[in-house]
Design a protein around this motif. Sequence first.
Motif, PDB file in Angstrom:
ATOM      1  N   GLY A 159      -4.345 -25.674  18.443  1.00  0.00           N
ATOM      2  CA  GLY A 159      -3.582 -26.887  18.148  1.00  0.00           C
ATOM      3  C   GLY A 159      -4.419 -28.142  18.287  1.00  0.00           C
ATOM      4  O   GLY A 159      -5.315 -28.216  19.120  1.00  0.00           O
ATOM      5  N   THR A 160      -4.116 -29.134  17.466  1.00  0.00           N
ATOM      6  CA  THR A 160      -4.851 -30.397  17.546  1.00  0.00           C
ATOM      7  C   THR A 160      -4.598 -31.104  18.865  1.00  0.00           C
ATOM      8  O   THR A 160      -5.406 -31.919  19.304  1.00  0.00           O
ATOM      9  CB  THR A 160      -4.441 -31.321  16.383  1.00  0.00           C
ATOM     10  N   ILE A 402     -10.566 -33.696   9.105  1.00  0.00           N
ATOM     11  CA  ILE A 402      -9.753 -34.807   9.588  1.00  0.00           C
ATOM     12  C   ILE A 402      -9.277 -34.537  11.007  1.00  0.00           C
ATOM     13  O   ILE A 402      -9.182 -35.438  11.836  1.00  0.00           O
ATOM     14  CB  ILE A 402      -8.571 -35.033   8.622  1.00  0.00           C
ATOM     15  N   LYS A 403      -8.998 -33.284  11.317  1.00  0.00           N
ATOM     16  CA  LYS A 403      -8.472 -32.944  12.633  1.00  0.00           C
ATOM     17  C   LYS A 403      -9.572 -32.687  13.669  1.00  0.00           C
ATOM     18  O   LYS A 403      -9.286 -32.224  14.759  1.00  0.00           O
ATOM     19  CB  LYS A 403      -7.588 -31.699  12.524  1.00  0.00           C
ATOM     20  N   ASP A 404     -10.845 -32.944  13.312  1.00  0.00           N
ATOM     21  CA  ASP A 404     -11.977 -32.774  14.233  1.00  0.00           C
ATOM     22  C   ASP A 404     -12.237 -31.321  14.590  1.00  0.00           C
ATOM     23  O   ASP A 404     -12.950 -31.036  15.566  1.00  0.00           O
ATOM     24  CB  ASP A 404     -11.771 -33.577  15.536  1.00  0.00           C
ATOM     25  N   MET A 405     -11.708 -30.383  13.852  1.00  0.00           N
ATOM     26  CA  MET A 405     -11.891 -28.980  14.193  1.00  0.00           C
ATOM     27  C   MET A 405     -13.351 -28.564  14.075  1.00  0.00           C
ATOM     28  O   MET A 405     -14.073 -29.012  13.191  1.00  0.00           O
ATOM     29  CB  MET A 405     -11.035 -28.100  13.292  1.00  0.00           C
ATOM     30  N   ILE A 406     -13.768 -27.689  14.987  1.00  0.00           N
ATOM     31  CA  ILE A 406     -15.096 -27.108  14.969  1.00  0.00           C
ATOM     32  C   ILE A 406     -14.945 -25.658  14.526  1.00  0.00           C
ATOM     33  O   ILE A 406     -14.045 -24.955  14.984  1.00  0.00           O
ATOM     34  CB  ILE A 406     -15.727 -27.161  16.378  1.00  0.00           C
ATOM     35  N   ILE A 407     -15.815 -25.190  13.630  1.00  0.00           N
ATOM     36  CA  ILE A 407     -15.826 -23.783  13.248  1.00  0.00           C
ATOM     37  C   ILE A 407     -17.141 -23.189  13.716  1.00  0.00           C
ATOM     38  O   ILE A 407     -18.202 -23.526  13.209  1.00  0.00           O
ATOM     39  CB  ILE A 407     -15.640 -23.587  11.732  1.00  0.00           C
ATOM     40  N   SER A 408     -17.067 -22.297  14.692  1.00  0.00           N
ATOM     41  CA  SER A 408     -18.261 -21.687  15.285  1.00  0.00           C
ATOM     42  C   SER A 408     -18.197 -20.181  15.084  1.00  0.00           C
ATOM     43  O   SER A 408     -17.332 -19.515  15.640  1.00  0.00           O
ATOM     44  CB  SER A 408     -18.332 -22.021  16.779  1.00  0.00           C
ATOM     45  N   GLY A 409     -19.084 -19.667  14.256  1.00  0.00           N
ATOM     46  CA  GLY A 409     -19.077 -18.232  13.977  1.00  0.00           C
ATOM     47  C   GLY A 409     -17.797 -17.745  13.359  1.00  0.00           C
ATOM     48  O   GLY A 409     -17.391 -16.599  13.542  1.00  0.00           O
ATOM     49  N   TYR A 414     -10.621 -26.478  18.564  1.00  0.00           N
ATOM     50  CA  TYR A 414     -10.228 -27.875  18.536  1.00  0.00           C
ATOM     51  C   TYR A 414     -10.744 -28.586  19.781  1.00  0.00           C
ATOM     52  O   TYR A 414     -10.555 -28.107  20.908  1.00  0.00           O
ATOM     53  CB  TYR A 414      -8.711 -28.027  18.445  1.00  0.00           C
ATOM     54  N   PRO A 415     -11.414 -29.740  19.600  1.00  0.00           N
ATOM     55  CA  PRO A 415     -11.949 -30.476  20.744  1.00  0.00           C
ATOM     56  C   PRO A 415     -10.919 -30.758  21.831  1.00  0.00           C
ATOM     57  O   PRO A 415     -11.224 -30.639  23.018  1.00  0.00           O
ATOM     58  CB  PRO A 415     -12.470 -31.776  20.116  1.00  0.00           C
ATOM     59  N   ALA A 416      -9.694 -31.117  21.452  1.00  0.00           N
ATOM     60  CA  ALA A 416      -8.684 -31.475  22.450  1.00  0.00           C
ATOM     61  C   ALA A 416      -8.413 -30.328  23.408  1.00  0.00           C
ATOM     62  O   ALA A 416      -8.181 -30.538  24.600  1.00  0.00           O
ATOM     63  CB  ALA A 416      -7.385 -31.890  21.756  1.00  0.00           C
ATOM     64  N   GLU A 417      -8.451 -29.109  22.882  1.00  0.00           N
ATOM     65  CA  GLU A 417      -8.195 -27.944  23.716  1.00  0.00           C
ATOM     66  C   GLU A 417      -9.306 -27.752  24.753  1.00  0.00           C
ATOM     67  O   GLU A 417      -9.048 -27.458  25.927  1.00  0.00           O
ATOM     68  CB  GLU A 417      -8.080 -26.712  22.820  1.00  0.00           C
ATOM     69  N   VAL A 418     -10.561 -27.917  24.315  1.00  0.00           N
ATOM     70  CA  VAL A 418     -11.701 -27.767  25.223  1.00  0.00           C
ATOM     71  C   VAL A 418     -11.734 -28.916  26.228  1.00  0.00           C
ATOM     72  O   VAL A 418     -11.978 -28.726  27.422  1.00  0.00           O
ATOM     73  CB  VAL A 418     -13.020 -27.690  24.433  1.00  0.00           C
ATOM     74  N   GLU A 419     -11.479 -30.115  25.740  1.00  0.00           N
ATOM     75  CA  GLU A 419     -11.471 -31.282  26.628  1.00  0.00           C
ATOM     76  C   GLU A 419     -10.426 -31.129  27.721  1.00  0.00           C
ATOM     77  O   GLU A 419     -10.676 -31.432  28.891  1.00  0.00           O
ATOM     78  CB  GLU A 419     -11.213 -32.546  25.796  1.00  0.00           C
ATOM     79  N   PRO A 426     -12.842 -31.439  39.078  1.00  0.00           N
ATOM     80  CA  PRO A 426     -12.752 -32.665  39.882  1.00  0.00           C
ATOM     81  C   PRO A 426     -13.942 -33.613  39.721  1.00  0.00           C
ATOM     82  O   PRO A 426     -13.818 -34.800  40.035  1.00  0.00           O
ATOM     83  CB  PRO A 426     -12.676 -32.137  41.322  1.00  0.00           C
ATOM     84  N   ASP A 427     -15.074 -33.127  39.217  1.00  0.00           N
ATOM     85  CA  ASP A 427     -16.254 -33.991  39.053  1.00  0.00           C
ATOM     86  C   ASP A 427     -16.333 -34.637  37.672  1.00  0.00           C
ATOM     87  O   ASP A 427     -17.247 -35.423  37.416  1.00  0.00           O
ATOM     88  CB  ASP A 427     -17.535 -33.182  39.289  1.00  0.00           C
ATOM     89  N   VAL A 428     -15.390 -34.318  36.790  1.00  0.00           N
ATOM     90  CA  VAL A 428     -15.429 -34.850  35.428  1.00  0.00           C
ATOM     91  C   VAL A 428     -14.534 -36.084  35.339  1.00  0.00           C
ATOM     92  O   VAL A 428     -13.320 -35.996  35.524  1.00  0.00           O
ATOM     93  CB  VAL A 428     -14.988 -33.786  34.404  1.00  0.00           C
ATOM     94  N   ALA A 429     -15.165 -37.233  35.037  1.00  0.00           N
ATOM     95  CA  ALA A 429     -14.416 -38.478  34.899  1.00  0.00           C
ATOM     96  C   ALA A 429     -13.940 -38.696  33.470  1.00  0.00           C
ATOM     97  O   ALA A 429     -12.886 -39.278  33.243  1.00  0.00           O
ATOM     98  CB  ALA A 429     -15.272 -39.658  35.353  1.00  0.00           C
ATOM     99  N   ASP A 430     -14.720 -38.247  32.514  1.00  0.00           N
ATOM    100  CA  ASP A 430     -14.367 -38.435  31.103  1.00  0.00           C
ATOM    101  C   ASP A 430     -15.124 -37.391  30.301  1.00  0.00           C
ATOM    102  O   ASP A 430     -16.200 -36.927  30.702  1.00  0.00           O
ATOM    103  CB  ASP A 430     -14.730 -39.842  30.634  1.00  0.00           C
ATOM    104  N   ILE A 431     -14.563 -37.015  29.155  1.00  0.00           N
ATOM    105  CA  ILE A 431     -15.200 -35.970  28.343  1.00  0.00           C
ATOM    106  C   ILE A 431     -14.836 -36.131  26.880  1.00  0.00           C
ATOM    107  O   ILE A 431     -13.724 -36.549  26.540  1.00  0.00           O
ATOM    108  CB  ILE A 431     -14.783 -34.553  28.828  1.00  0.00           C
ATOM    109  N   ALA A 432     -15.784 -35.806  26.023  1.00  0.00           N
ATOM    110  CA  ALA A 432     -15.552 -35.672  24.589  1.00  0.00           C
ATOM    111  C   ALA A 432     -16.242 -34.395  24.132  1.00  0.00           C
ATOM    112  O   ALA A 432     -17.314 -34.045  24.628  1.00  0.00           O
ATOM    113  CB  ALA A 432     -16.093 -36.868  23.825  1.00  0.00           C
ATOM    114  N   VAL A 433     -15.634 -33.697  23.199  1.00  0.00           N
ATOM    115  CA  VAL A 433     -16.200 -32.461  22.672  1.00  0.00           C
ATOM    116  C   VAL A 433     -16.402 -32.615  21.172  1.00  0.00           C
ATOM    117  O   VAL A 433     -15.515 -33.102  20.461  1.00  0.00           O
ATOM    118  CB  VAL A 433     -15.281 -31.266  22.989  1.00  0.00           C
TER     119      VAL A 433
END
Length: 511
Positions: A159-160, A402-409, A414-419, A426-433
């Motif tokens: 999901g996005t 448009i939805k920023d989806m990554i296709i790997s193999g 979806y970046p939002a899911e990984v983020e 607890p050590d992560v203040a901010d993240i982008a994938v």
Amino acid sequence: MSETECWTFSGALARHAAERGDAAALRFGPRVTSFAEYDRHATQIANGLAAMGLTKGDRIAYLGKNSDYAVELCLGAARLGAVLVPIIWRLAPAEVEFILQDCGAKVLFIEEAFAGAPWDGASVTMESDFAVWRDGHSDDPVTAAITRDDAFLQLYTSGTTGKPKGVVLSNFNGSNMRPRLEAENIYWYCAAPGDSLIMAMPYGHIAGVGGATGAVLGGQELIIHAEFDPALMIRDVAEYQVKWLFLVPAALGIMLAHPAAEGADFSSVRGLTYGASPIPLDLLKEGVSRLGCDFAQLYGLTETYGAIISLAPDDHRPGREHVMRSAGKAMPGVEIRILDGDLKPLPPGATGEVAIRSDCVMLEYWNRPEETAKALIGDGWFRTGDAGMLDEDGYLFIQDRIKDMIISGGENVYPAEVESAVYGHPDVADIAVIGVPDPKWGEAVKAIIVLRPGSDLTEADVIAYARTRIAGFKCPKSVDFTDALPRNPSGKILRRELRAPYWEGLERQVN
């Protein structure tokens, strides 16, 4: 021929059983199942499900790798009018639990290797229980009235917003294309009855279960591999004189690089279709040289029951390099539009969102009325979420996602899911994938992280943490650390700005 025989998978199986019952339908290791046996097993499974209290429209789930039992389960459910929900076995336990709860499955069929999945309902273990359970039920005809518009499959896509969506597909979504392909001689996507096909793509993907159901329609022998194994693929192509292959480009590269490929017999292969990502030109040239067959690209989505656009073999010939970057042209019965931000059609040469109109388009997103309404915009049109351009000749060029989806193999991430998964550390203040070019997988998942003050978190720490929360193929393959992420005035991460250095010099922002 009745409508049921034409447009439902249960009807197609019954027809092939009547016409060519002794022909091999399924082959999985030493087990070989004829069409007559396949048809009888489907009826027994339908009666077994009914005995468990299931009726038309109920969901049943399957968690495991590819097998003949899994394929039979799909057709048995179809004969009762139940809806199969195959779950990608590589998902993390929390993801499996979400899907099981979201779809409301009445029963879970599960491989023993995955028996620890979070589930407290009725279940059948495939290896030790399935055949005994199946054969313990009658093969008396099933009386459920099945129509072409009934739901048949429910596949979950990333999901996005981080939660998977259940794509509901009907019998007609999956069956309407074949007679059109035959009429237009789209031979590379329309194997003849009796041809042997290999299914090695994961069953929880449309390329996996869709390939299995396509073989039911066409009357092909389906050679089932539990998962992609290049040595087994090479061996079975020669042993069973396989004419048609489907592989994602990454898998093709792995197969050709395997020691068993040297001197292997690929003489039976007439065509190879590939999809999920574009093929690198050097890999295409190597494949054509070593396999000596036609190549065709397929573009589609779970929401369209797989392929709806194809780049034909003739467009892979010398002199056609100008269209090799395209996904191809619409298949029979498919229309394409490019839409602007107001969902108005754009002229050829303009880039916008790709929209599709076809009988292959899904019924809905399960229990997601708002997302369904955003995707199905009326008059049969579906928004794909891909940015693309149509040229004057009708070739579709995918420019970006448009939805920023990554296709790997061949896997959608979806970046939002990984983020969401990594941000819990607890050590992560901010993240982008983002997705970055990768020579083997097409794209690789990269996390860009802002650490909390005083943290000594490492790349290995981040990847290990992610693996405890999401499927391995979704986890970052690399991690960069930065002091701040670029955002617009409203606070949205400027993902294009993050991607730019990694994609510099490439014509497209997909690989």
